[in-house]
Design an enzyme around this catalytic site. Structure first.
Site, PDB file in Angstrom:
ATOM      1  CD1 TRP A 108      -2.737  -1.773   1.446  1.00  0.00           C
ATOM      2  CD2 TRP A 108      -3.393   0.033   0.296  1.00  0.00           C
ATOM      3  NE1 TRP A 108      -4.049  -1.967   1.059  1.00  0.00           N
ATOM      4  CE2 TRP A 108      -4.479  -0.872   0.365  1.00  0.00           C
ATOM      5  CE3 TRP A 108      -3.566   1.251  -0.368  1.00  0.00           C
ATOM      6  CZ2 TRP A 108      -5.714  -0.595  -0.222  1.00  0.00           C
ATOM      7  CZ3 TRP A 108      -4.793   1.521  -0.953  1.00  0.00           C
ATOM      8  CH2 TRP A 108      -5.849   0.604  -0.889  1.00  0.00           C
TER       9      TRP A 108
ATOM     10  CD1 TRP B  14     -15.203  20.415   0.834  1.00  0.00           C
ATOM     11  CD2 TRP B  14     -15.660  18.771   2.271  1.00  0.00           C
ATOM     12  NE1 TRP B  14     -14.684  19.254   0.309  1.00  0.00           N
ATOM     13  CE2 TRP B  14     -14.949  18.225   1.167  1.00  0.00           C
ATOM     14  CE3 TRP B  14     -16.058  17.911   3.298  1.00  0.00           C
ATOM     15  CZ2 TRP B  14     -14.625  16.883   1.071  1.00  0.00           C
ATOM     16  CZ3 TRP B  14     -15.729  16.563   3.201  1.00  0.00           C
ATOM     17  CH2 TRP B  14     -15.027  16.062   2.107  1.00  0.00           C
TER      18      TRP B  14
ATOM     19  CD1 TRP C  37      -5.108  12.563   6.233  1.00  0.00           C
ATOM     20  CD2 TRP C  37      -7.249  13.095   6.561  1.00  0.00           C
ATOM     21  NE1 TRP C  37      -5.246  12.900   7.559  1.00  0.00           N
ATOM     22  CE2 TRP C  37      -6.546  13.239   7.789  1.00  0.00           C
ATOM     23  CE3 TRP C  37      -8.611  13.365   6.535  1.00  0.00           C
ATOM     24  CZ2 TRP C  37      -7.176  13.646   8.964  1.00  0.00           C
ATOM     25  CZ3 TRP C  37      -9.229  13.783   7.706  1.00  0.00           C
ATOM     26  CH2 TRP C  37      -8.524  13.920   8.896  1.00  0.00           C
TER      27      TRP C  37
END
Length: 485
Positions: free
Chosen positions: A294, A323, A399
């Site tokens: 990863w 947002w 994230w």
């Protein structure tokens, strides 16, 4: 005989590769210097304004400082002097090198390639200025661009990338390099002490004085942790890695981030203990192997999709997310005052140590981006400023995975329930009680729950800043723009 003033010089330029063992650039520089009968010189370039622009945190700068001092000592034992230069920005570096080139006969500059866009542009500017930069590929085991689909494109899903990566990796021996042979007599201690003072003079003004927790430094410490993990814990990694109160992870990420430990050393240690790890799908160490890959995947993505280095959403549909970006709620999240004990304990761990357990990184990232609907880039930046292992590729990848905006990301409609995550992965509450001592007297049945109103046992602990069910519905509505047509 060649005079000292005209004798050629080969430079090894240290960046995020603060080690002398299995350092391909260092070994190549030493070999080149031997071949052409050249002096060899090591350098590290301090770039304060660039670090600030990249949100490099105080803890990581201190970790760099301590490792740079250890590298200076290790090089001195090999007869190689390390010097430290300073310029503010990457853009200033080619001119800095050209001034050196005009005053000495530099025939080669060896350095390890880096995957971030500004770093790639820095190195290209060096080449454009005609500087003799020689780059090695060692931040990954398999270089970016070497693991591609049949049509020659970068994979966008991890599982086929992992499969192809393993096929290619099996074709080559994974053998780390040893330290290079000494090139001359060891450098005197008095000169080393002067260099250490110089390093401190450059770094200490950039480092906050409240970094009380210090992660142990050094190649020896990194190797000790690697060997201990591979021989005692890696087989249990899949079963224990999600429980933050357990010492079930490798704790190697800070060393990998600064290149104190190379990925090749990690893979070699794993294969030495489990030779079939690359080929055997049933291997007990396959889970940790996949975590190492990863890391490679995110670095390959960073090179293939340069917008990731500039804060771009991997999924363009995410540009349509509205947002909320509530400043007070963001501050509460940063400071561990959300009213959700598992989230607050995780943030306390980060703020106190510069590290956070991987399971909890997903929990707090999901909470910020989905429960609070705060742009994942706010959280990514805060992590970068706090983390000892702050690394653009892994930080950005993690994230965006949590927010549902990234490559092979968590589905946008999957929203971690912090209560059930707490009950499942900190069942006895030991992690929460450690980092939230004000909750030690809470009954276990309540320890995982946010308390909407003050009660006899809440004390000064805050009420939750959001209610889970309503936040979930709000997130599903806002993130529906990610729904595929």
């Amino acid at each position: 005989m060649t005079s000292p003033d005209t004798k050629p010089t080969v430079f090894i330029w240290f960046r995020n590769d603060l080690r002398v063992t299995d350092n391909q650039a260092l070994s190549a520089a030493c070999e080149h210097a031997k071949t052409v009968n050249a002096n060899i010189q090591a350098v590290y370039i301090v770039t304060p304004a660039q670090w600030q622009a990249h949100d490099v945190g105080s803890r990581q700068l201190d970790f760099i400082r301590r490792h740079l001092q250890l590298v200076a000592r290790a090089l001195a034992s090999l007869g190689i002097e390390l010097t430290v230069w300073q310029c503010q920005h990457f853009a200033d570096i080619p001119a800095l090198w050209q001034r050196q080139l005009s005053s000495r006969n530099i025939v080669a500059i060896y350095a390890g390639r880096e995957p971030e866009l500004n770093e790639i542009r820095r190195d290209q500017a060096m080449l454009n200025h005609g500087l003799p930069l020689q780059l090695t590929n060692e931040h990954c085991l398999l270089a970016p661009g070497s693991v591609l689909t049949k049509s020659g494109e970068m994979y966008r899903v991890f599982t086929p990338f992992f499969r192809r990566w393993r096929e290619i990796a099996q074709q080559y021996p994974v053998v780390p390099l040893g330290p290079p042979a000494p090139v001359g007599p060891a450098i005197a201690d008095v000169n080393i002490e002067s260099l250490l003072d110089t390093i401190n003079r450059y770094f200490l003004p950039l480092i906050k004085s409240d970094n009380h927790y210090q992660w142990p430094a050094g190649e020896g410490e990194a190797q000790r942790r690697l060997q201990h993990f591979v021989f005692t814990a890696v087989s249990d990694y899949q079963q224990q890695r999600d429980f933050p109160a357990l010492d079930g992870t490798s704790s190697l990420s800070p060393y990998l981030t600064l290149g104190v430990l190379s990925p090749r050393q990690c893979f070699a240690a794993l294969l030495a203990r489990f030779p079939a790890a690359l080929a055997d799908d049933t291997s007990p160490v396959r889970c940790w192997l996949s975590e190492l890959v990863w890391r490679e995947f995110y670095r390959h993505l960073l090179v293939a999709f340069s917008a990731l280095s500039m804060g771009g959403n991997f999924n363009p549909l995410a540009d349509g997310i509205v947002w909320r970006n509530h400043p007070q709620e963001f501050s509460a999240w940063c400071e561990g005052r959300t009213g959700y004990p598992i989230v607050d304990a995780a943030m306390r761990q980060l703020n106190n140590t510069g590290w956070m357990h991987n399971r909890l990184r997903m929990v707090v990232a999901s909470f910020l981006s989905k429960h609070l609907l705060i742009d994942w880039r706010w959280g990514e930046r805060y992590f970068r400023q706090q983390l000892l292992d702050g690394d653009l590729a892994a930080n950005n990848g993690g994230w965006q995975w949590s927010a549902g905006t990234g490559c092979d990301a968590q589905p946008w409609f999957r929203i971690f329930n912090p209560i059930s995550q707490s009950e499942k992965f900190d069942a006895d509450g030991s992690f929460i009680r450690h980092w939230l001592p004000e909750l030690r007297h809470w009954p276990l049945a309540q320890l995982h729950q946010p308390v909407p109103e003050k009660s006899l046992f809440t004390g000064d602990y805050p009420a939750p800043i959001v209610e889970h069910s309503s936040a979930r519905q709000r997130a599903l509505s806002a993130l529906a723009v990610l729904k595929k047509a």
